[in-house]
Write a protein that holds these residues in place. Structure first.
Motif, mmCIF file in Angstrom:
data_model
loop_
_atom_site.group_PDB
_atom_site.id
_atom_site.type_symbol
_atom_site.label_atom_id
_atom_site.label_comp_id
_atom_site.label_asym_id
_atom_site.label_seq_id
_atom_site.Cartn_x
_atom_site.Cartn_y
_atom_site.Cartn_z
ATOM 1 N N GLY B 287 39.973 -39.520 20.370
ATOM 2 C CA GLY B 287 40.222 -38.800 19.117
ATOM 3 C C GLY B 287 40.936 -37.481 19.347
ATOM 4 N N ILE B 288 40.720 -36.880 20.496
ATOM 5 C CA ILE B 288 41.401 -35.618 20.821
ATOM 6 C C ILE B 288 42.803 -35.877 21.361
ATOM 7 C CG2 ILE B 288 41.346 -33.633 22.391
ATOM 8 C CD1 ILE B 288 38.239 -33.771 22.146
ATOM 9 N N VAL B 289 42.930 -36.880 22.212
ATOM 10 C CA VAL B 289 44.217 -37.127 22.881
ATOM 11 C C VAL B 289 45.262 -37.731 21.940
ATOM 12 C CG1 VAL B 289 45.369 -38.506 24.664
ATOM 13 C CG2 VAL B 289 43.195 -37.355 25.173
ATOM 14 N N PHE B 290 44.850 -38.699 21.118
ATOM 15 C CA PHE B 290 45.857 -39.484 20.390
ATOM 16 C C PHE B 290 46.727 -38.649 19.436
ATOM 17 C CE2 PHE B 290 45.856 -44.186 20.939
ATOM 18 C CZ PHE B 290 47.190 -44.360 20.639
ATOM 19 N N PRO B 291 46.146 -37.746 18.631
ATOM 20 C CA PRO B 291 47.019 -36.935 17.773
ATOM 21 C C PRO B 291 48.035 -36.120 18.579
ATOM 22 C CG PRO B 291 44.734 -36.785 17.048
ATOM 23 C CD PRO B 291 44.718 -37.496 18.370
ATOM 24 N N ALA B 292 47.619 -35.632 19.751
ATOM 25 C CA ALA B 292 48.542 -34.860 20.596
ATOM 26 C C ALA B 292 49.661 -35.754 21.128
ATOM 27 C CB ALA B 292 47.773 -34.218 21.749
ATOM 28 N N TRP B 293 49.289 -36.976 21.531
ATOM 29 C CA TRP B 293 50.303 -37.925 22.012
ATOM 30 C C TRP B 293 51.304 -38.243 20.895
ATOM 31 C CZ3 TRP B 293 51.853 -42.733 20.345
ATOM 32 C CH2 TRP B 293 52.702 -43.446 21.196
ATOM 33 N N GLY B 345 34.746 -27.456 25.904
ATOM 34 C CA GLY B 345 34.692 -26.581 27.071
ATOM 35 C C GLY B 345 35.563 -27.065 28.213
ATOM 36 N N ILE B 346 36.608 -27.842 27.884
ATOM 37 C CA ILE B 346 37.496 -28.367 28.932
ATOM 38 C C ILE B 346 38.738 -27.492 29.023
ATOM 39 C CG2 ILE B 346 38.929 -30.328 29.627
ATOM 40 C CD1 ILE B 346 36.894 -32.140 28.202
ATOM 41 N N ALA B 347 38.936 -26.883 30.189
ATOM 42 C CA ALA B 347 40.066 -25.958 30.341
ATOM 43 C C ALA B 347 40.920 -26.285 31.567
ATOM 44 C CB ALA B 347 39.556 -24.525 30.432
ATOM 45 N N GLU B 348 40.477 -27.257 32.392
ATOM 46 C CA GLU B 348 41.179 -27.543 33.659
ATOM 47 C C GLU B 348 42.369 -28.466 33.418
ATOM 48 O OE1 GLU B 348 38.167 -28.365 32.756
ATOM 49 O OE2 GLU B 348 36.646 -27.957 34.278
ATOM 50 N N LEU B 349 43.320 -28.010 32.628
ATOM 51 C CA LEU B 349 44.416 -28.902 32.245
ATOM 52 C C LEU B 349 45.270 -29.304 33.445
ATOM 53 C CD1 LEU B 349 45.509 -27.433 28.794
ATOM 54 C CD2 LEU B 349 43.508 -28.786 29.426
ATOM 55 N N ASP B 350 45.515 -28.372 34.367
ATOM 56 C CA ASP B 350 46.323 -28.703 35.544
ATOM 57 C C ASP B 350 45.642 -29.767 36.400
ATOM 58 O OD1 ASP B 350 48.517 -27.111 35.075
ATOM 59 O OD2 ASP B 350 47.548 -25.335 35.922
ATOM 60 N N GLU B 351 44.368 -29.562 36.613
ATOM 61 C CA GLU B 351 43.623 -30.517 37.445
ATOM 62 C C GLU B 351 43.651 -31.912 36.812
ATOM 63 O OE1 GLU B 351 39.532 -29.382 38.112
ATOM 64 O OE2 GLU B 351 39.071 -31.306 39.070
ATOM 65 N N ILE B 352 43.448 -31.946 35.498
ATOM 66 C CA ILE B 352 43.454 -33.241 34.804
ATOM 67 C C ILE B 352 44.841 -33.885 34.887
ATOM 68 C CG2 ILE B 352 43.223 -34.350 32.541
ATOM 69 C CD1 ILE B 352 41.067 -32.167 31.928
ATOM 70 N N ALA B 353 45.877 -33.089 34.680
ATOM 71 C CA ALA B 353 47.244 -33.624 34.758
ATOM 72 C C ALA B 353 47.525 -34.170 36.160
ATOM 73 C CB ALA B 353 48.256 -32.552 34.380
ATOM 74 N N ASP B 354 47.013 -33.487 37.171
ATOM 75 C CA ASP B 354 47.194 -33.974 38.550
ATOM 76 C C ASP B 354 46.543 -35.340 38.749
ATOM 77 O OD1 ASP B 354 48.667 -31.855 39.451
ATOM 78 O OD2 ASP B 354 46.939 -30.720 40.220
ATOM 79 N N LYS B 374 51.049 -32.777 30.914
ATOM 80 C CA LYS B 374 50.576 -31.398 30.738
ATOM 81 C C LYS B 374 50.881 -30.888 29.330
ATOM 82 C CE LYS B 374 50.916 -28.057 33.910
ATOM 83 N NZ LYS B 374 51.375 -27.324 35.145
ATOM 84 N N ALA B 375 52.056 -31.214 28.842
ATOM 85 C CA ALA B 375 52.434 -30.769 27.501
ATOM 86 C C ALA B 375 51.510 -31.393 26.446
ATOM 87 C CB ALA B 375 53.891 -31.146 27.224
ATOM 88 N N ILE B 376 51.144 -32.656 26.646
ATOM 89 C CA ILE B 376 50.238 -33.317 25.698
ATOM 90 C C ILE B 376 48.847 -32.678 25.777
ATOM 91 C CG2 ILE B 376 49.027 -35.500 25.231
ATOM 92 C CD1 ILE B 376 51.718 -36.907 26.008
ATOM 93 N N LEU B 377 48.398 -32.392 26.991
ATOM 94 C CA LEU B 377 47.095 -31.729 27.135
ATOM 95 C C LEU B 377 47.120 -30.341 26.489
ATOM 96 C CD1 LEU B 377 46.263 -32.769 30.819
ATOM 97 C CD2 LEU B 377 45.084 -33.552 28.748
ATOM 98 N N GLU B 378 48.250 -29.654 26.583
ATOM 99 C CA GLU B 378 48.376 -28.339 25.911
ATOM 100 C C GLU B 378 48.238 -28.496 24.398
ATOM 101 O OE1 GLU B 378 48.722 -25.167 26.786
ATOM 102 O OE2 GLU B 378 48.664 -25.507 28.951
ATOM 103 N N LEU B 379 48.884 -29.545 23.867
ATOM 104 C CA LEU B 379 48.774 -29.792 22.419
ATOM 105 C C LEU B 379 47.337 -30.135 22.022
ATOM 106 C CD1 LEU B 379 51.989 -31.953 21.813
ATOM 107 C CD2 LEU B 379 51.532 -29.705 20.802
ATOM 108 N N ALA B 380 46.590 -30.719 22.960
ATOM 109 C CA ALA B 380 45.205 -31.138 22.676
ATOM 110 C C ALA B 380 44.202 -30.029 22.989
ATOM 111 C CB ALA B 380 44.865 -32.378 23.505
ATOM 112 N N LYS B 381 44.679 -28.920 23.482
ATOM 113 C CA LYS B 381 43.823 -27.849 24.029
ATOM 114 C C LYS B 381 42.760 -27.330 23.053
ATOM 115 C CE LYS B 381 45.918 -23.980 25.120
ATOM 116 N NZ LYS B 381 46.818 -23.059 25.860
#
Lengths: 381, 381
Positions: B287-293, B345-354, B374-381
């Motif tokens: 639900g968090i990822v799809f709108p950002a995608w 409380g998820i902030a490790e976007l770089d780690e997740i993108a890796d 990374k850009a999608i995770l930023e949109l989902a931040k």
């Protein structure tokens, strides 16, 4: 929402250039000799016959041929083909054609193991065993390529009726929509109306069926949309493919069939019209009968009247059922289809009602007797 | 419209009071002893266990039990169950639970014949043979009850991935929605989001697919409608039944699967989030990822941009894709679901993108590399 069992084992191979897979499908099933059943010969003109027989030969499948299945397929052809199947010692049946050819082939596959195939159509025998059936579909409409039912006409008894059984699902069906790009407009429109009618037979029995109602609304809207576009671009592959897939979905049990076993009164009324006027094409007759059935049954205030209203709103952008019916008729006129029996020169309403009523009451949303049928025929006049 | 083969042999027995049919289904298949696989024990509280075991005993089916399958099911449990299957000499597997239990059971059924079951998940082995699989579904979401895929997490390697194979279709699935009337709201909402996500993975790859797009729009609208109603009336049988059927249709290949093989980037991104934050439920993450995608890919101007717009219009009554995304997020908020990673409380976007990029490029509508993710995770931040 009622209980249901969905179990459709047919393998559907769909798309461009797929017909040449038929031999492999039969070979992989361990079969050796097919009875090929076909219609009037159009498959020799459009290349389908050559593709099918080439694939059979390449895969070492022997075959013998029975030709001449007609629209509204008849019992005598079924009996002829069963004789041929026995004489030629085939181990499977291959239908190459439209719904009439496939229905005939199902009757042959099941009738092969019965003393009298017509018994299965009069509920005097059950189809429990059948020759393996394979199909190559050349005209999308009836959905027979992915279900277990067959409709055959007994001309001697003047009865057109159906049989079915889970052994009658085709093992594999090949559906290459590109062979349909050369179909004349009338067959295209009739196929679309046939598919819409199948969906409506289930749809109007719905009540607490949000998922199936909504899915079927999507399906009906798609059929209308692509048929409109095919009227402009009859040779477009994608449009043909979308209509073909919608016709298959319209009667393969997955969407419509989960609502109920269907109403089928409109089909029975149409069969009655055909019994008196054999020349009326299936889609043509259904297009005339269905709006009259909707009007009559809705006006009788069925418990699920709101489903009729949502049909009008969702499928036809209308504010009332009457307006929905009007919009449907306008669409039929746009598709160059008649919307009344009088346009076809049919006036024997009493005779037709007698033929229909002789088979007993009909319908599920509203049980119809002879007077109801007459009233619906009057609305369709 | 692309070519496809649809062949789903699962027999689905759907409705109230159907669980007691399971023993007969196994018996009719000629099988004698089942490995029953289950989760944490809720089936002992809601009566499902008693119905299942009673039916097995009545039909003379012996069985042994493996318990403890967790959400995001893990490889070690699969291996434990394969050992049990061999030791106990069972001839079939019976999953009683939700998607995690069924996925585990598929891995067991196929892994039984492999030297190392994980090879099937790393494409080092093909699942060509499997123990017959039967399922009794208790939580609708993943669609696993009527498809041939399984997702398992290898905790040692920190990889969550899938395998599949046509021998992994359940032979019979029993789906009695009445056992779901006691589910808590969060599981209900997560199931709905999971099903919507499956449909969207296919939907957004569509282009010349009027029929499948329209059918899937009907399916998505139905899921939203019945989930809204379930928020008010969680114990309503018909609503549960409609959501259950929609979840099954969402990933059984018939509607969505005819468009393409799907995009699956959103699922892969969600799997990456779970790899770092195991506690994130599947539906919550999707639900968090799809709108950002959707936002990111639509803004990149894909060739089928009009499909994104019709999604916004048809499913969310919006005039633009941005408005459609906003309406989807409003719905998630109404359903008491988070719409951003920061809420969890998820902030490790770089780690997740890796983690995600380590598995290679992803996506079909738009191929995504690490910067895209990374850009999608930023949109989902």
């Amino acid at each position: 929402m009622h209980n249901f069992t969905f179990h459709n084992p047919t393998k559907l191979i769909f798309g461009k250039g797929t017909i040449t897979q038929i031999g492999k499908e039969i070979k992989q099933a361990g079969l050796k000799k097919a009875l090929m059943i076909a219609g009037g010969g159009s498959i020799k003109k459009n290349g389908v016959y050559d593709q099918v027989t080439g694939s059979l030969k390449k895969n070492g499948i022997a075959f013998t041929e029975v030709w001449g299945v007609q629209p509204n397929p008849i019992l005598t052809k079924v009996e002829e083909a069963i004789e041929a199947a026995k004489k030629e010692k085939v181990d499977c049946v291959l239908a190459v054609g439209g719904g009439s050819v496939i229905d005939t082939s199902k009757a042959v596959a099941g009738g092969y193991y019965l003393d009298n195939v017509w018994d299965a159509f009069e509920n005097k025998a059950t189809v429990k065993k059948a020759l393996p059936l394979f199909t190559v579909l050349t005209l999308s409409a009836t959905g027979s390529e992915m279900n277990s039912g067959a409709v055959i006409t007994n001309t001697a008894k003047k009865i057109k009726t159906h049989t079915g059984g889970k052994v009658l699902y085709p093992w594999s069906t090949i559906l290459d929509p590109s062979v349909q790009t050369s179909l004349p407009w009338e067959q295209t429109a009739n196929g679309a109306i046939d598919a819409l009618s199948h969906i409506m037979e289930f749809y109007f029995t719905g009540e607490h069926d949000e998922t199936s109602l909504s899915v079927n609304e999507g399906l009906m809207k798609a059929i209308i949309e692509v048929t409109d576009e095919l009227q402009e671009n009859p040779k477009d592959y994608d449009l043909r493919a979308n209509l073909a897939w919608a016709c298959t979905l319209g009667l393969n049990g997955i969407s419509a069939g989960t609502i109920s076993y269907g109403d089928w009164a409109s089909h029975m009324i149409k069969h009655g019209i055909s019994a008196v006027h054999e020349e009326v094409a299936h889609g043509t007759g259904l297009g005339i009968v269905f709006p009259a059935w909707i009007k009559y049954v809705y006006d009788s205030k069925p418990s699920n009247a709101e489903v009729f209203l949502r049909w009008a709103k969702t499928v036809w952008n209308a504010d009332s059922v009457d307006e929905g019916i009007q919009n449907m008729k306008s669409k039929l006129i746009q598709w160059k289809k008649p919307t009344s029996l009088s346009e076809l020169g049919i006036a024997e309403l009493d005779e037709i009602a007698d033929v229909i009523a002789a088979r007993g009451e009909l319908g599920a949303v509203k049980t119809l007797d002879k007077n109801d049928v007459k009233a619906i025929l009057e609305l369709a006049k």
